[in-house]
Design a protein around this motif. Sequence first.
Motif, PDB file in Angstrom:
ATOM      1  N   CYS A  70      -0.519 -19.450   3.360  1.00 43.15           N
ATOM      2  CA  CYS A  70      -1.937 -19.321   3.710  1.00 43.15           C
ATOM      3  C   CYS A  70      -2.124 -19.239   5.220  1.00 43.15           C
ATOM      4  O   CYS A  70      -2.843 -18.369   5.730  1.00 43.15           O
ATOM      5  N   THR A 101      -0.261 -16.048   6.737  1.00 40.78           N
ATOM      6  CA  THR A 101      -0.975 -14.802   6.456  1.00 40.78           C
ATOM      7  C   THR A 101      -2.158 -14.640   7.404  1.00 40.78           C
ATOM      8  O   THR A 101      -2.450 -13.536   7.878  1.00 40.78           O
ATOM      9  N   ALA A 137      -2.597 -11.723  10.208  1.00 40.89           N
ATOM     10  CA  ALA A 137      -3.755 -10.831  10.108  1.00 40.89           C
ATOM     11  C   ALA A 137      -4.494 -10.686  11.432  1.00 40.89           C
ATOM     12  O   ALA A 137      -5.021  -9.606  11.733  1.00 40.89           O
ATOM     13  N   TYR A 183     -11.433 -19.584   1.909  1.00 38.70           N
ATOM     14  CA  TYR A 183     -12.039 -18.706   0.898  1.00 38.70           C
ATOM     15  C   TYR A 183     -13.489 -19.135   0.687  1.00 38.70           C
ATOM     16  O   TYR A 183     -14.349 -18.845   1.504  1.00 38.70           O
ATOM     17  N   VAL A 212     -11.530  -8.602  -0.013  1.00 36.15           N
ATOM     18  CA  VAL A 212     -10.437  -9.038   0.866  1.00 36.15           C
ATOM     19  C   VAL A 212      -9.466  -9.937   0.101  1.00 36.15           C
ATOM     20  O   VAL A 212      -8.238  -9.769   0.177  1.00 36.15           O
ATOM     21  N   ARG A 260      -7.332  -7.924  -2.306  1.00 33.38           N
ATOM     22  CA  ARG A 260      -6.336  -7.097  -1.624  1.00 33.38           C
ATOM     23  C   ARG A 260      -5.170  -7.947  -1.119  1.00 33.38           C
ATOM     24  O   ARG A 260      -4.003  -7.579  -1.275  1.00 33.38           O
ATOM     25  N   VAL A 261      -5.486  -9.092  -0.515  1.00 38.69           N
ATOM     26  CA  VAL A 261      -4.422  -9.979  -0.037  1.00 38.69           C
ATOM     27  C   VAL A 261      -3.574 -10.472  -1.205  1.00 38.69           C
ATOM     28  O   VAL A 261      -2.342 -10.511  -1.134  1.00 38.69           O
ATOM     29  N   SER A 262      -4.233 -10.826  -2.314  1.00 43.86           N
ATOM     30  CA  SER A 262      -3.499 -11.284  -3.493  1.00 43.86           C
ATOM     31  C   SER A 262      -2.563 -10.199  -4.014  1.00 43.86           C
ATOM     32  O   SER A 262      -1.421 -10.471  -4.397  1.00 43.86           O
ATOM     33  N   LEU A 309      -1.253  -7.692  -2.286  1.00 46.81           N
ATOM     34  CA  LEU A 309      -0.157  -7.499  -1.333  1.00 46.81           C
ATOM     35  C   LEU A 309       0.884  -8.606  -1.446  1.00 46.81           C
ATOM     36  O   LEU A 309       2.080  -8.378  -1.245  1.00 46.81           O
ATOM     37  N   ASN A 310       0.431  -9.818  -1.777  1.00 44.79           N
ATOM     38  CA  ASN A 310       1.353 -10.949  -1.923  1.00 44.79           C
ATOM     39  C   ASN A 310       1.962 -11.036  -3.319  1.00 44.79           C
ATOM     40  O   ASN A 310       2.730 -11.952  -3.604  1.00 44.79           O
TER      41      ASN A 310
END
Length: 250
Positions: A125, A128, A132, A214, A238, A241-243, A245-246
């Motif tokens: 967390c 990332t 970013a 969040y 957002v 998208r992050v989820s 990518l991970n």
Amino acid sequence: MLPNYDTSPHPVRDDLAEAHRKAWRHIASTGTWLTGRQRVAIAAETRHAANCRLCRDREAALSPYAVEGAHDHLGALPENVVEVIHRVVTDPARLTESWVRKALASGIAEPEYVEIVSIIAHTMCVDTFTDAIGIERHGLPQPEEGEPARVRPDGADYNIAWLPTVPPEQADEDLLAIYPRNVGEAPSAPHVRRALSLVPREAVSFFALNDVQYLPPEAMWNAPINPRSISKSQVELVASRVSALNGCFY
């Protein structure tokens, strides 16, 4: 070393910076099942997993089980713990219950597994976020000394997941604080909020971080409440998208 955003090229909310400092102190502290040294070593291995050739080859393969080999790792943790860290970090979408059972059979206790996953989540967390906004990752904290209490919570059971979790009716005050009261006066516990409940201290700490990065529970279940400067639709875009990518399984 605690997170500091004084030199960040972008403004960072005070509550977010403090949440990251709390997360770092949490990682360094003596856990319920792991020592401070083990926990900081897990955070370091979490960062190192992306450099592992075996993990890259497995991630590229049709099945991770088609690729044999040994992990490239820092040497501070046993091989079975390294396997858990590297798989959770690099290929979480393809974890299976049989893989979890194999990890437990290798000598990792159920609450230890949960605590390992929690440290991975805390670390990723914060990392990332720094990635970013384009700044260097924070140095990891110095571990605290002490011995873990190794206590399981009452009421944990196999009811919704591959590992035991604590339902609302069995939760103590600490867990009830993160189980939202969105139906009358009865607390509910969405599965994602119960995921770390076998080690309540980890669940409470992770959602303290989650609620700042969040949305807090009162905003998630009440459409008019939005403490962020972007819309909830943008927040979800957002987050999704992050989820993705991970490789987020959830």
